[in-house]
Scaffold this active site. Structure first.
Site, PDB file in Angstrom:
ATOM      1  N   CYS A   2       0.839  -1.195   0.000  1.00 58.45           N
ATOM      2  CA  CYS A   2       0.000   0.000   0.000  1.00 58.45           C
ATOM      3  C   CYS A   2       0.877   1.249   0.000  1.00 58.45           C
ATOM      4  CB  CYS A   2      -0.911   0.008   1.229  1.00 58.45           C
ATOM      5  SG  CYS A   2      -1.881  -1.498   1.421  1.00 58.45           S
ATOM      6  N   ARG A  27       1.526   1.471  -6.007  1.00 66.77           N
ATOM      7  CA  ARG A  27       1.716   0.532  -4.908  1.00 66.77           C
ATOM      8  C   ARG A  27       0.432  -0.199  -4.531  1.00 66.77           C
ATOM      9  NH1 ARG A  27       6.593   1.682  -2.186  1.00 66.77           N
ATOM     10  NH2 ARG A  27       5.844   0.454  -0.425  1.00 66.77           N
ATOM     11  N   TRP A  73      -3.609  -1.875  -1.475  1.00 68.61           N
ATOM     12  CA  TRP A  73      -3.577  -3.186  -2.128  1.00 68.61           C
ATOM     13  C   TRP A  73      -4.094  -4.171  -1.091  1.00 68.61           C
ATOM     14  CZ3 TRP A  73      -1.358  -8.029  -1.538  1.00 68.61           C
ATOM     15  CH2 TRP A  73      -1.366  -8.857  -2.675  1.00 68.61           C
ATOM     16  N   ASN A  99       0.436  -0.030   6.211  1.00 73.87           N
ATOM     17  CA  ASN A  99       0.971  -0.833   5.114  1.00 73.87           C
ATOM     18  C   ASN A  99       1.646  -2.041   5.743  1.00 73.87           C
ATOM     19  OD1 ASN A  99       2.177  -1.877   2.818  1.00 73.87           O
ATOM     20  ND2 ASN A  99       3.778  -0.316   2.714  1.00 73.87           N
ATOM     21  N   GLY A 100       1.151  -3.242   5.449  1.00 76.88           N
ATOM     22  CA  GLY A 100       1.731  -4.457   6.023  1.00 76.88           C
ATOM     23  C   GLY A 100       0.667  -5.448   6.436  1.00 76.88           C
ATOM     24  N   GLU A 484      10.749 -13.981 -18.800  1.00 79.41           N
ATOM     25  CA  GLU A 484      10.391 -12.574 -18.593  1.00 79.41           C
ATOM     26  C   GLU A 484       9.343 -12.117 -19.603  1.00 79.41           C
ATOM     27  OE1 GLU A 484      10.445  -8.610 -17.097  1.00 79.41           O
ATOM     28  OE2 GLU A 484      10.776 -10.616 -16.266  1.00 79.41           O
ATOM     29  N   LYS A 488       5.683 -10.674 -18.532  1.00 81.07           N
ATOM     30  CA  LYS A 488       5.195  -9.360 -18.943  1.00 81.07           C
ATOM     31  C   LYS A 488       3.840  -9.465 -19.640  1.00 81.07           C
ATOM     32  CE  LYS A 488       8.054  -6.762 -17.200  1.00 81.07           C
ATOM     33  NZ  LYS A 488       7.987  -7.756 -16.136  1.00 81.07           N
ATOM     34  N   GLU A 491       1.128 -10.234 -17.070  1.00 82.21           N
ATOM     35  CA  GLU A 491       0.914  -9.106 -16.168  1.00 82.21           C
ATOM     36  C   GLU A 491       0.075  -8.014 -16.829  1.00 82.21           C
ATOM     37  OE1 GLU A 491       4.684  -8.496 -13.178  1.00 82.21           O
ATOM     38  OE2 GLU A 491       5.017  -8.037 -15.290  1.00 82.21           O
ATOM     39  N   HIS A 507       8.751 -32.011 -23.630  1.00 80.90           N
ATOM     40  CA  HIS A 507       8.421 -32.732 -22.406  1.00 80.90           C
ATOM     41  C   HIS A 507       7.104 -32.263 -21.813  1.00 80.90           C
ATOM     42  CE1 HIS A 507      12.334 -34.781 -22.202  1.00 80.90           C
ATOM     43  NE2 HIS A 507      12.810 -33.657 -22.713  1.00 80.90           N
ATOM     44  N   LYS A 606       3.355  -2.575  -7.118  1.00 81.07           N
ATOM     45  CA  LYS A 606       4.748  -2.441  -7.532  1.00 81.07           C
ATOM     46  C   LYS A 606       5.721  -3.050  -6.532  1.00 81.07           C
ATOM     47  CE  LYS A 606       8.018  -0.839 -10.167  1.00 81.07           C
ATOM     48  NZ  LYS A 606       8.198  -1.410 -11.511  1.00 81.07           N
TER      49      LYS A 606
END
Length: 611
Positions: A2, A27, A73, A99-100, A484, A488, A491, A507, A606
């Site tokens: 957050c 965030r 968040w 935040n936490g 990656e 991306k 996301e 496989h 983020k």
């Protein structure tokens, strides 16, 4: 995760807090809210993005000179008005943002319910707030004392800001695990999760450490540890510029940050790499060069995109330095009982420098005698301060939630590290060393050349934007690039995507291939090129769609691929910094074509400062 903002001073607090929340929205953006104190304590909060909160407050009395704000968040409790922060205590005296995660909230809540407390949200934050309120009421203590007593019983991570109806100038703040920075102005103070809401007003900041409390008034900042001992604030001067956290004419932060990479990679190399003189100057590496040269092994710990950078580094370090390397997810590493010996080196990679799992992992490793080397972007961050040595990527603030320029900055730092260690250890020939310095020096120019052809990637994105699945394949140094690329795409576009070593396709993943499945290959010319060509033929034989990132001048791959995008020639060690760029562009353009918010993908944040 957050974002938190606070202000106390002569200005109107609400505009400062609102602007700060917009800058911290990367965030978390499930809900947002503000608490303002001016004779009365007013709390306004709203599900959705900060713009929705702003619209709901048009015409409301938001005049105050002290306040706190939060963009969320969600962890405990779904996104909703009732679960949004700030929360009011049962007495109505206190407002708090957090935040936490408070891990023992259920036990605390049970005790409070037995005392008659009622709760109006599903959050752990409201539990902690009422716990503090209960201590303050029953012990007739100051808010500072109540916070200190409460936090000694709390298990978990937190950064909290509180204001008290009966103390109209003071913000009480505390942190453990979640970041807090305090900006020092003339007769005013600013508090935030990072420096982006502060830079407009002051460049003098204090980074609060774990287990510290801050008592913040317009003309006074007092820091204490949880044992009530005063701590001398260490004032740092920010080197960030306001323009770095604005879009600068681009439609989105993500595309701005993709196109910044020629400059950010150059900034990372500048002052360190001198290809003419044949030198790499990195004080953090030089100060521990004996430990690095003689390391029994190197463990790289990271999460997400940083983990992919670590995988590339594993290949580079083992080849050039001949040191065994293991790459671990920090979230798994911290809960195992890993074998760590004196003489091991831990490289912790994190864009934010605040990743909770990575922080705990390096603390555990330090206790066992390992040397900690941090590779981070955020100056003054927790990982930077917890490391014995390190190197900043100098990528500048990364506001887009999906990491782009931070990844290439990490690769640049890790490659320089490997080259310096290998040169000092004499596991690389002088000729190879000098050639790689020249190759690395040329990366910014080559990235710029790739970006000049971005429209070609946009055409490919339009062609495959409606596919429900995608497969990304690569070999050797480019296998992590395939991972990656898949990350991306999922996301940003919410397309199900998987990355694999190309040889592993047979496989299992080959069962997914149909004439509707796009398969993205990193098929640059390297020691694996003939093998990757064979893998492309296997996909074509099953009528899959082949899209290939190829090297300029490759005449074979285009005969097998439905679509290609060419990048400049580069040594295979350097190539990942180039081959990842088209995948970044692809995810951006697919997201835009689908009408999605590419800067704020759903469910993501983020900086992951909670487990």
């Amino acid at each position: 995760m957050c974002g938190i903002v606070g202000y106390t001073g002569p200005r109107e607090a609400y505009p400062v807090i609102l602007k700060g929340l917009k800058r911290l929205e990367y965030r978390g953006y499930d809900s947002s809210g503000v608490a303002l104190l001016n004779n009365d304590l007013q709390v306004y909060k709203k599900k959705g993005k900060v713009a929705e909160l702003e619209e709901s407050l048009i015409g409301k009395n938001v005049s105050a000179h002290i306040g706190i704000g939060h963009t969320r968040w969600a962890t405990h409790g779904e996104p909703s008005d009732r679960n949004a922060h700030p929360h009011l205590s049962a007495s109505g005296r206190l407002a708090m943002i957090h935040n936490g995660i408070i891990e023992n909230y259920a036990l605390l809540k049970k005790d409070l319910v037995n005392k008659g407390y009622q709760f109006h949200s599903d959050t752990d934050t409201e539990v902690l707030l009422n716990f503090i309120d209960d201590i303050q009421q029953n012990n007739n203590s100051t808010l500072e004392e109540a916070v200190r007593i409460a936090l000694k019983r709390v298990v978990g991570a937190y950064c909290i800001l509180l204001i008290d109806r009966q103390d109209p100038e003071t913000i009480i703040a505390a942190r453990k695990g979640s970041p807090l920075v305090i900006g020092i102005g003339k007769g005013e103070h600013f508090l935030a999760s990072d420096a982006s809401p502060i830079i407009e007003y002051t460049k003098e900041v204090v980074y609060v450490n774990d287990y510290e409390l801050a008592i913040v008034r317009p003309d006074e900042l007092i820091l204490k540890n949880i044992g009530n001992e005063k701590v001398t604030p260490y004032i740092t001067k920010l080197d960030m510029e306001l323009a770095a956290i604005e879009k600068g004419g681009y439609d989105h932060f993500m595309v701005k940050e993709i196109f910044e990479q020629p400059k950010t990679i150059y900034d990372c190399l500048r002052g360190r790499l001198d290809s003419t003189a044949g030198t790499i100057t990195m004080s953090g590496v030089q100060n521990y060069i004996e430990e690095l040269k003689n390391a029994n092994r190197i463990l790289i710990i990271a999460c997400g995109t940083s983990w992919h950078a670590g995988l590339v580094a594993e290949y580079i370090i083992e080849e050039l330095c001949r040191i065994p390397v293991e790459v671990e997810y920090a979230s798994e590493f911290r809960y195992r009982n890993p074998i760590i010996n004196k003489g091991d080196v831990i490289i912790a990679i994190s864009q934010s420098g605040e990743t909770a799992d990575t922080l705990v992992a390096i603390d555990n490793a330090k206790e066992k005698g390992a040397i900690i080397f941090g590779v981070v972007n955020a100056v003054g961050s927790s990982i930077a301060r917890a490391s014995h040595a390190g190197a900043y990527t100098h990528a500048g603030p990364e506001i887009g939630v999906a990491s782009t320029k931070a990844f290439t900055g990490q690769l640049a730092v890790l490659t320089m590290m490997a080259l310096k260690i290998a040169y000092e250890k004499k596991t690389i020939s002088d000729e190879r060393y000098k050639n790689l310095l020249i190759e690395l020096d040329a990366v910014p120019e080559k990235v710029d050349a790739i970006l000049k052809n971005a429209e070609e990637v946009k055409i490919i994105a339009e062609k495959y934007k409606d596919c429900s699945d995608a497969l990304f394949l690569g070999r050797g140094y480019n296998f992590p690039v395939a991972l990656e690329g898949a990350l991306k795409l999922k996301e940003i576009s919410y397309i199900h995507a998987e990355g694999y070593p190309a040889a592993e396709m047979k496989h299992g993943p080959i069962a997914l291939v149909t004439d509707q499945l796009p398969v993205y290959f990193v098929a640059t010319k390297d020691s694996y090129h003939e093998k990757i060509i064979s893998n492309m033929q296997e996909i074509k034989a099953r009528k899959g769609k082949v899209i290939a990132i190829i090297t300029d001048g490759d005449t074979v791959s285009p005969t097998l691929a439905d679509d290609t995008f060419a990048i400049p020639t580069a040594d295979e060690i350097i190539a990942p910094m180039l081959s990842v760029i088209p995948f970044q562009l692809l995810s951006y353009y697919v997201g835009i074509a689908k009408g999605l918010d590419v800067d704020k993908p759903r469910n993501l944040a983020k900086s992951v400062t909670v487990e």
